[in-house]
Every structure is written in structure tokens, then in C-alpha cells.
Scaffold this motif. Structure first.
Motif, PDB file in Angstrom:
ATOM      1  N   GLY A 181      54.551  99.150  67.928  1.00 37.04           N
ATOM      2  CA  GLY A 181      53.884  99.202  66.625  1.00 37.04           C
ATOM      3  C   GLY A 181      52.535  99.883  66.712  1.00 37.04           C
ATOM      4  N   LEU A 182      51.788  99.588  67.773  1.00 38.29           N
ATOM      5  CA  LEU A 182      50.487 100.216  67.963  1.00 38.29           C
ATOM      6  C   LEU A 182      50.650 101.713  68.210  1.00 38.29           C
ATOM      7  CD1 LEU A 182      47.438  99.986  68.182  1.00 38.29           C
ATOM      8  CD2 LEU A 182      47.734  99.416  70.605  1.00 38.29           C
ATOM      9  N   ALA A 183      51.622 102.086  69.045  1.00 30.91           N
ATOM     10  CA  ALA A 183      51.872 103.509  69.318  1.00 30.91           C
ATOM     11  C   ALA A 183      52.281 104.231  68.035  1.00 30.91           C
ATOM     12  CB  ALA A 183      52.946 103.659  70.387  1.00 30.91           C
ATOM     13  N   CYS A 184      53.151 103.607  67.255  1.00 35.33           N
ATOM     14  CA  CYS A 184      53.595 104.185  65.986  1.00 35.33           C
ATOM     15  C   CYS A 184      52.413 104.324  65.031  1.00 35.33           C
ATOM     16  CB  CYS A 184      54.686 103.291  65.384  1.00 35.33           C
ATOM     17  SG  CYS A 184      55.259 103.820  63.762  1.00 35.33           S
ATOM     18  N   TYR A 185      51.626 103.273  64.891  1.00 31.00           N
ATOM     19  CA  TYR A 185      50.472 103.302  64.002  1.00 31.00           C
ATOM     20  C   TYR A 185      49.490 104.400  64.423  1.00 31.00           C
ATOM     21  CZ  TYR A 185      45.871 102.377  62.237  1.00 31.00           C
ATOM     22  OH  TYR A 185      44.625 102.551  61.687  1.00 31.00           O
ATOM     23  N   MET A 186      49.192 104.482  65.719  1.00 28.88           N
ATOM     24  CA  MET A 186      48.217 105.465  66.194  1.00 28.88           C
ATOM     25  C   MET A 186      48.711 106.894  65.943  1.00 28.88           C
ATOM     26  SD  MET A 186      45.675 103.661  67.015  1.00 28.88           S
ATOM     27  CE  MET A 186      44.618 104.904  67.709  1.00 28.88           C
ATOM     28  N   ALA A 187      49.997 107.142  66.161  1.00 30.23           N
ATOM     29  CA  ALA A 187      50.554 108.475  65.901  1.00 30.23           C
ATOM     30  C   ALA A 187      50.441 108.819  64.422  1.00 30.23           C
ATOM     31  CB  ALA A 187      52.008 108.536  66.365  1.00 30.23           C
ATOM     32  N   LEU A 188      50.788 107.865  63.562  1.00 28.68           N
ATOM     33  CA  LEU A 188      50.694 108.091  62.116  1.00 28.68           C
ATOM     34  C   LEU A 188      49.242 108.239  61.676  1.00 28.68           C
ATOM     35  CD1 LEU A 188      53.403 105.584  60.839  1.00 28.68           C
ATOM     36  CD2 LEU A 188      53.577 108.082  60.945  1.00 28.68           C
ATOM     37  N   GLU A 189      48.364 107.426  62.238  1.00 31.93           N
ATOM     38  CA  GLU A 189      46.944 107.487  61.889  1.00 31.93           C
ATOM     39  C   GLU A 189      46.367 108.851  62.268  1.00 31.93           C
ATOM     40  OE1 GLU A 189      43.054 105.955  60.716  1.00 31.93           O
ATOM     41  OE2 GLU A 189      45.114 105.543  60.168  1.00 31.93           O
ATOM     42  N   ASN A 190      46.695 109.337  63.450  1.00 30.64           N
ATOM     43  CA  ASN A 190      46.186 110.643  63.884  1.00 30.64           C
ATOM     44  C   ASN A 190      46.724 111.763  62.990  1.00 30.64           C
ATOM     45  OD1 ASN A 190      44.634 109.590  65.952  1.00 30.64           O
ATOM     46  ND2 ASN A 190      46.277 109.745  67.451  1.00 30.64           N
ATOM     47  N   ALA A 191      48.004 111.704  62.653  1.00 35.20           N
ATOM     48  CA  ALA A 191      48.594 112.714  61.770  1.00 35.20           C
ATOM     49  C   ALA A 191      47.966 112.634  60.374  1.00 35.20           C
ATOM     50  CB  ALA A 191      50.111 112.519  61.692  1.00 35.20           C
ATOM     51  N   ASP A 192      47.737 111.409  59.894  1.00 38.60           N
ATOM     52  CA  ASP A 192      47.121 111.208  58.584  1.00 38.60           C
ATOM     53  C   ASP A 192      45.702 111.777  58.569  1.00 38.60           C
ATOM     54  OD1 ASP A 192      47.292 110.080  55.901  1.00 38.60           O
ATOM     55  OD2 ASP A 192      45.897 108.523  56.591  1.00 38.60           O
ATOM     56  N   LYS A 193      44.944 111.518  59.626  1.00 35.89           N
ATOM     57  CA  LYS A 193      43.578 112.048  59.709  1.00 35.89           C
ATOM     58  C   LYS A 193      43.580 113.573  59.721  1.00 35.89           C
ATOM     59  CE  LYS A 193      41.237 108.158  61.868  1.00 35.89           C
ATOM     60  NZ  LYS A 193      40.568 107.649  63.084  1.00 35.89           N
TER      61      LYS A 193
END
Length: 163
Positions: free
Chosen positions: A112-124
């Protein structure tokens, strides 16, 4: 008495209000489309709302489903379904709340953390590109005006809920 000038002023104001509504809706829709695309590229079979749920869980110590319902203004049944889905995807686990046996804390798993971080970086990256032609001063002014409008909108909505 309505004068031609007053009527024109009202038309201009109504047009600005309509443009504001269109701008906000279009921006939100554009961000949703962008996040859907990012999630699809990464093989994540969830909607952008799940990203927001993961973000809240990540950013909130001792996050509960009730807290998510409150901050997202979604009904508890919908939040329960969303939480069950992210648990089923292996992105979130529940852990006991030592202060209240009836509630449980939500926590991101390693996946979940890996998924969130990947999405967060793409979102940023999308947000950075989106504002690439907007100065820091323009962005600050936009955020300030937006915060005032959101505060007023929340007050209107809460007054309607009570009234």
C-alpha cells in the motif's frame, strides 16, 4: 430600480460565476482523468477516490474509517466498502485501537505504501506540469481566493444541513 448598467453588471457577474463553476469542474475532471490514466498504467484496478483514501490513511496517524467518512463527507457505508476493497487489494490492514475496542486503525501495508508513493509521485508530476506557466505569486493568490470560497461554501452547506 434596475438600470441597463445594473443588468449588464449582473450578467457579467453571472458569467464570471458560470466560468468559475466550469473551471473548477473541468479542473477536477481533468485531475480525475489524469489519475485514472496513471492508475491504469501502473495496473492498479481502483478509481482516483482510492488514491485519496490511501493519502488520508498515509497522512493520518491512527486513521479510522469514521475519520475517513468525516473528512471525505462520504457516508459510512461507502467508506466501509472502499476500505474493504483496499484491504482485499492488500494495500491496507486494520489494527486494534487500544482506546476503543469498537474501532480499528487503518494502516498502509508495504504494498500500500509503495502504491501510494508511486501514485503520489505521478500526481505531483502532473500538478507540477499543470502549473508550469503559473508563477508562485499567481498560485498563492489562486489558493488564497480558493480557500476563501471554500470556507464560504462549507458554511453554506453546513447551514443547509442544520436548517
Amino acid at each position: 430600480m434596475l438600470t441597463r448598467s445594473t443588468i449588464l453588471d449582473k450578467k457579467i457577474m453571472n458569467n464570471h460565476e458560470s466560468e468559475l463553476q466550469t473551471l473548477l469542474i473541468s479542473t477536477i475532471n481533468g485531475l480525475k482523468i489524469s489519475m485514472k490514466s496513471i492508475m491504469k498504467e501502473q495496473g492498479i484496478p481502483l478509481s482516483p477516490l482510492y488514491f485519496m483514501i490511501l493519502k488520508r490513511i498515509h497522512n493520518t496517524e491512527n486513521c479510522t474509517a469514521n475519520f475517513l467518512a468525516d473528512v471525505t463527507e462520504k457516508d459510512k457505508g461507502q467508506i466501509t466498502r472502499l476500505v474493504k476493497e483496499v484491504i482485499a487489494e492488500g494495500l491496507v490492514i486494520k489494527r486494534p485501537n487500544p482506546n476503543d475496542k469498537r474501532s480499528q486503525f487503518l494502516q498502509l501495508t508495504d504494498n500500500g505504501l509503495a502504491c501510494y508513493m508511486a501514485l503520489e509521485n505521478a500526481d505531483k508530476a502532473v500538478l507540477k506540469e499543470m502549473r508550469s506557466e503559473v508563477s508562485d505569486e499567481e498560485l498563492q493568490q489562486f489558493l488564497s481566493v480558493g480557500a476563501k470560497m471554500l470556507t464560504k461554501l462549507n458554511a453554506i452547506n453546513h447551514k443547509k444541513e442544520r436548517g
